[in-house]
Write a protein that holds these residues in place. Structure first.
Motif, PDB file in Angstrom:
ATOM      1  N   PHE A  28     -58.415 -23.212 -53.843  1.00 38.05           N
ATOM      2  CA  PHE A  28     -58.440 -24.109 -54.999  1.00 38.05           C
ATOM      3  C   PHE A  28     -56.993 -24.339 -55.405  1.00 38.05           C
ATOM      4  CE2 PHE A  28     -58.323 -24.847 -59.561  1.00 38.05           C
ATOM      5  CZ  PHE A  28     -59.379 -25.710 -59.805  1.00 38.05           C
ATOM      6  N   ARG A  29     -56.564 -25.599 -55.456  1.00 37.83           N
ATOM      7  CA  ARG A  29     -55.176 -25.896 -55.810  1.00 37.83           C
ATOM      8  C   ARG A  29     -55.012 -25.923 -57.330  1.00 37.83           C
ATOM      9  NH1 ARG A  29     -50.980 -30.303 -53.320  1.00 37.83           N
ATOM     10  NH2 ARG A  29     -49.338 -30.011 -54.878  1.00 37.83           N
ATOM     11  N   LEU A  30     -54.036 -25.174 -57.812  1.00 38.25           N
ATOM     12  CA  LEU A  30     -53.755 -25.124 -59.239  1.00 38.25           C
ATOM     13  C   LEU A  30     -52.909 -26.323 -59.666  1.00 38.25           C
ATOM     14  CD1 LEU A  30     -52.803 -21.342 -59.603  1.00 38.25           C
ATOM     15  CD2 LEU A  30     -55.008 -22.396 -60.144  1.00 38.25           C
ATOM     16  N   SER A  31     -53.124 -26.763 -60.907  1.00 40.64           N
ATOM     17  CA  SER A  31     -52.277 -27.810 -61.474  1.00 40.64           C
ATOM     18  C   SER A  31     -50.968 -27.202 -61.943  1.00 40.64           C
ATOM     19  CB  SER A  31     -52.998 -28.476 -62.650  1.00 40.64           C
ATOM     20  OG  SER A  31     -53.098 -27.567 -63.746  1.00 40.64           O
ATOM     21  N   GLU A  32     -50.009 -28.049 -62.300  1.00 40.68           N
ATOM     22  CA  GLU A  32     -48.731 -27.566 -62.813  1.00 40.68           C
ATOM     23  C   GLU A  32     -48.926 -26.765 -64.095  1.00 40.68           C
ATOM     24  OE1 GLU A  32     -45.638 -27.630 -61.503  1.00 40.68           O
ATOM     25  OE2 GLU A  32     -46.645 -28.382 -59.715  1.00 40.68           O
ATOM     26  N   ASN A  33     -49.836 -27.215 -64.961  1.00 43.37           N
ATOM     27  CA  ASN A  33     -50.089 -26.478 -66.199  1.00 43.37           C
ATOM     28  C   ASN A  33     -50.662 -25.097 -65.915  1.00 43.37           C
ATOM     29  OD1 ASN A  33     -49.177 -28.488 -67.920  1.00 43.37           O
ATOM     30  ND2 ASN A  33     -51.184 -29.448 -68.116  1.00 43.37           N
ATOM     31  N   LEU A  69     -65.523 -27.151 -56.439  1.00 47.38           N
ATOM     32  CA  LEU A  69     -64.690 -27.491 -57.574  1.00 47.38           C
ATOM     33  C   LEU A  69     -63.270 -27.816 -57.098  1.00 47.38           C
ATOM     34  CD1 LEU A  69     -65.804 -24.730 -60.102  1.00 47.38           C
ATOM     35  CD2 LEU A  69     -66.687 -27.054 -59.840  1.00 47.38           C
ATOM     36  N   TYR A  70     -62.658 -28.826 -57.737  1.00 46.25           N
ATOM     37  CA  TYR A  70     -61.312 -29.259 -57.393  1.00 46.25           C
ATOM     38  C   TYR A  70     -60.486 -29.368 -58.671  1.00 46.25           C
ATOM     39  CZ  TYR A  70     -63.436 -30.285 -52.917  1.00 46.25           C
ATOM     40  OH  TYR A  70     -64.109 -30.162 -51.723  1.00 46.25           O
ATOM     41  N   ALA A 123     -57.547 -28.588 -50.620  1.00 49.83           N
ATOM     42  CA  ALA A 123     -58.360 -27.406 -50.346  1.00 49.83           C
ATOM     43  C   ALA A 123     -58.356 -27.100 -48.865  1.00 49.83           C
ATOM     44  CB  ALA A 123     -59.801 -27.620 -50.821  1.00 49.83           C
ATOM     45  N   ALA A 124     -58.568 -25.827 -48.553  1.00 49.63           N
ATOM     46  CA  ALA A 124     -58.771 -25.376 -47.176  1.00 49.63           C
ATOM     47  C   ALA A 124     -60.129 -24.709 -47.103  1.00 49.63           C
ATOM     48  CB  ALA A 124     -57.677 -24.398 -46.769  1.00 49.63           C
ATOM     49  N   PHE A 125     -60.821 -24.918 -45.990  1.00 48.78           N
ATOM     50  CA  PHE A 125     -62.153 -24.347 -45.804  1.00 48.78           C
ATOM     51  C   PHE A 125     -62.292 -23.919 -44.354  1.00 48.78           C
ATOM     52  CE2 PHE A 125     -66.902 -25.215 -45.234  1.00 48.78           C
ATOM     53  CZ  PHE A 125     -67.259 -23.978 -45.729  1.00 48.78           C
ATOM     54  N   VAL A 126     -62.597 -22.640 -44.127  1.00 46.72           N
ATOM     55  CA  VAL A 126     -62.720 -22.077 -42.777  1.00 46.72           C
ATOM     56  C   VAL A 126     -63.944 -21.183 -42.739  1.00 46.72           C
ATOM     57  CG1 VAL A 126     -61.672 -20.490 -41.099  1.00 46.72           C
ATOM     58  CG2 VAL A 126     -60.233 -22.153 -42.301  1.00 46.72           C
ATOM     59  N   GLU A 174     -46.512 -26.261 -54.202  1.00 47.12           N
ATOM     60  CA  GLU A 174     -47.945 -26.166 -54.489  1.00 47.12           C
ATOM     61  C   GLU A 174     -48.382 -24.699 -54.480  1.00 47.12           C
ATOM     62  OE1 GLU A 174     -50.074 -26.906 -50.218  1.00 47.12           O
ATOM     63  OE2 GLU A 174     -49.007 -28.619 -51.079  1.00 47.12           O
ATOM     64  N   GLN A 175     -49.349 -24.378 -55.309  1.00 41.66           N
ATOM     65  CA  GLN A 175     -49.847 -23.015 -55.452  1.00 41.66           C
ATOM     66  C   GLN A 175     -51.372 -23.049 -55.377  1.00 41.66           C
ATOM     67  OE1 GLN A 175     -47.486 -20.217 -56.983  1.00 41.66           O
ATOM     68  NE2 GLN A 175     -46.033 -21.596 -56.019  1.00 41.66           N
ATOM     69  N   HIS A 176     -51.927 -22.130 -54.596  1.00 34.85           N
ATOM     70  CA  HIS A 176     -53.375 -22.075 -54.409  1.00 34.85           C
ATOM     71  C   HIS A 176     -53.892 -20.679 -54.763  1.00 34.85           C
ATOM     72  CE1 HIS A 176     -53.587 -25.840 -51.935  1.00 34.85           C
ATOM     73  NE2 HIS A 176     -52.314 -25.526 -51.733  1.00 34.85           N
ATOM     74  N   ILE A 177     -55.107 -20.651 -55.317  1.00 33.57           N
ATOM     75  CA  ILE A 177     -55.866 -19.406 -55.387  1.00 33.57           C
ATOM     76  C   ILE A 177     -57.004 -19.537 -54.386  1.00 33.57           C
ATOM     77  CG2 ILE A 177     -55.263 -18.971 -57.794  1.00 33.57           C
ATOM     78  CD1 ILE A 177     -58.053 -19.998 -58.576  1.00 33.57           C
ATOM     79  N   GLY A 178     -57.649 -18.437 -54.056  1.00 31.42           N
ATOM     80  CA  GLY A 178     -58.743 -18.537 -53.109  1.00 31.42           C
ATOM     81  C   GLY A 178     -59.304 -17.189 -52.725  1.00 31.42           C
ATOM     82  N   GLU A 179     -60.181 -17.234 -51.729  1.00 36.38           N
ATOM     83  CA  GLU A 179     -60.755 -16.009 -51.178  1.00 36.38           C
ATOM     84  C   GLU A 179     -60.841 -16.153 -49.665  1.00 36.38           C
ATOM     85  OE1 GLU A 179     -63.334 -17.311 -53.670  1.00 36.38           O
ATOM     86  OE2 GLU A 179     -64.622 -18.383 -52.260  1.00 36.38           O
ATOM     87  N   LEU A 180     -60.814 -15.037 -48.991  1.00 34.61           N
ATOM     88  CA  LEU A 180     -60.925 -15.073 -47.542  1.00 34.61           C
ATOM     89  C   LEU A 180     -61.553 -13.789 -47.024  1.00 34.61           C
ATOM     90  CD1 LEU A 180     -57.530 -14.496 -45.708  1.00 34.61           C
ATOM     91  CD2 LEU A 180     -57.927 -13.801 -48.046  1.00 34.61           C
ATOM     92  N   ILE A 181     -62.154 -13.916 -45.861  1.00 35.28           N
ATOM     93  CA  ILE A 181     -62.657 -12.765 -45.112  1.00 35.28           C
ATOM     94  C   ILE A 181     -61.765 -12.615 -43.894  1.00 35.28           C
ATOM     95  CG2 ILE A 181     -64.592 -11.791 -43.804  1.00 35.28           C
ATOM     96  CD1 ILE A 181     -66.480 -13.381 -45.590  1.00 35.28           C
ATOM     97  N   THR A 182     -61.262 -11.404 -43.678  1.00 34.53           N
ATOM     98  CA  THR A 182     -60.384 -11.141 -42.541  1.00 34.53           C
ATOM     99  C   THR A 182     -61.054 -10.190 -41.557  1.00 34.53           C
ATOM    100  OG1 THR A 182     -59.332  -9.317 -43.743  1.00 34.53           O
ATOM    101  CG2 THR A 182     -58.297 -11.480 -43.909  1.00 34.53           C
ATOM    102  N   ASP A 183     -60.624 -10.268 -40.293  1.00 38.39           N
ATOM    103  CA  ASP A 183     -61.080  -9.311 -39.303  1.00 38.39           C
ATOM    104  C   ASP A 183     -60.150  -8.099 -39.310  1.00 38.39           C
ATOM    105  OD1 ASP A 183     -58.762 -10.098 -38.007  1.00 38.39           O
ATOM    106  OD2 ASP A 183     -59.776 -11.137 -36.373  1.00 38.39           O
TER     107      ASP A 183
END
Length: 400
Positions: A335-340, A226-227, A205-208, A315-324
């Motif tokens: 959130f890192r997705l599993s292979e399935n 959640l992981y 996971a990444a958290f900023v 590796e594939q991630h979903i997520g959300e972000l706020i940009t300037d």
């Protein structure tokens, strides 16, 4: 915008606890004009969505983005109303739900992201949103409507109700071995505004966040996040990882003064940052994502994103972000997705691209009709198929 831009964030040497590696991210200066605060819920939540569907999950808290410039936390009376419903649950939930106690009150929440309003009904410069659930709902809604054409192979339920209900499994942070202790002993750096979390050196996971004070406040929430299934497995079966070490050689023209030592230490930090960004975080930073803007927030914008669902082991991630206004990430959660889960997203997109026609999907994938049916069943979408029609088509293919 197609990628995640972490300009303004610098990597610091990793800290290790067993199989958990925590890589701090620091800012030279906080992002002006945006603060994040926590709103505690502490249990299961049911989110009413605009399309009259409901997302149900374990939702321990929400975040409030404040761009008023005041930096004050949401005051009393801003909490969402809780209804007295009770919903029983197991040890591990579905649809992004994970491990709350049985029979906890369900909080009804209106929308994943909602502007705050004052007592006179005017929109404030504050937005309440549900971290990670905003992204998970976007993944669960991927081609949620199901077949767009009434082909014989699809059941009546598939045509009428699509993929409803659709569920995915996840684990709360406190059930990931070693994570709670790693976060407890983790040293927070001056100016730290985030981290990259690795389990068995796989990016989990990444958290900023925009401000160091926000990070100090929200750091404990990582154990409630959640992981994915892959992260949970790696934590159970992965071996301890090596800690960061810096080796400064005293060769010809080497370290003679404290200034030389300081310069050599800085070189080691830069080398670590370059190695980390180019190797450990490469897939996260170099992947091209599909972004959906959820809300404008003055000079900022809240987005959620989906990966390309590429096959091949990346590796594939979903997520959300706020940009300037320059597209730089000031808030990020992934959130890192599993292979399935990657395979399911890939299959759903290929089916949708071929108007859910199994024969044309097989041609597009360069495989057989039987193999596509096997993949549909393997993705847990077997109830969507008309078993009689599919069996007849498979029989005809075998006889021809």
């Amino acid at each position: 915008m197609t990628g995640i831009d972490l300009t303004g964030l610098d990597v610091r040497p990793a800290q290790v606890w067993g199989g958990v590696r925590l890589v701090p991210l620091v800012r030279a200066a906080p992002v002006p004009g945006l603060r994040l605060h926590r709103e505690v819920y502490g249990g299961r939540g049911a989110v009413d969505l605009p399309d009259r569907t409901t997302y149900t999950s374990y939702i321990p808290h929400g975040f409030v983005a404040d761009w008023t410039g005041a930096g004050a936390a949401a005051g009393p009376g801003r909490e969402s109303a809780a209804y007295g419903t009770v919903l029983g649950g197991g040890e591990r939930g579905r649809g992004g739900r994970a491990g709350p106690p049985d029979c906890v009150p369900v909080r009804r929440i209106h929308r994943m992201a909602k502007r705050r309003r004052d007592t006179e009904g005017r929109a404030e410069a504050r937005l309440r949103f549900l971290p990670l659930h905003l992204a998970l709902e976007g993944y669960l809604a991927l081609h949620f409507g199901g077949p767009s054409v009434v082909w014989d192979e699809w059941s009546r339920e598939a045509v009428r109700h699509g993929l409803s209900p659709r569920a995915e499994a996840a684990y709360a942070g406190w059930s990931v071995p070693g994570l709670t202790e790693a976060l407890r002993v983790f040293e927070v750096h001056p100016g730290q505004c985030g981290l990259l979390l690795y389990v068995a050196d796989a990016l989990a996971a990444a958290f900023v966040v925009p401000h160091p004070d926000d990070y100090r406040l929200l750091h404990p929430t990582l154990v409630e996040d959640l992981y994915g299934e892959l992260v949970h497995q790696y934590a159970h079966y992965g071996a301890p990882v090596a800690g960061f070490t810096a080796r400064i050689r005293d060769g010809a023209g080497g370290v003679r003064t404290l200034a030389d030592l300081r310069a050599a230490a800085l070189r080691q930090e830069r080398d670590w940052a370059a190695a980390h960004d180019g190797l450990m975080a490469r897939d996260l930073l170099e992947t091209s994502y599909a972004f959906e803007r959820v809300q404008r927030m003055g000079p900022f914008a809240l987005h959620r994103f989906l990966p390309p669902f590429e096959r091949g082991g990346t590796e594939q991630h979903i997520g959300e972000l706020i940009t300037d206004h320059k597209g730089r990430a000031v808030y990020l959660k992934t959130f890192r997705l599993s292979e399935n889960q990657i395979r399911k997203g890939y299959l759903l997109r290929r089916l949708a691209d071929c108007d859910w026609h199994l024969g044309r999907t097989a041609e597009a994938l360069g495989t057989s009709y039987a193999e596509v049916v096997r993949r549909v069943r393997g993705a847990g979408l077997d109830p969507l198929l008309n078993a009689h029609v599919v069996a007849q088509r498979l029989r005809e293919d075998r006889e021809s």
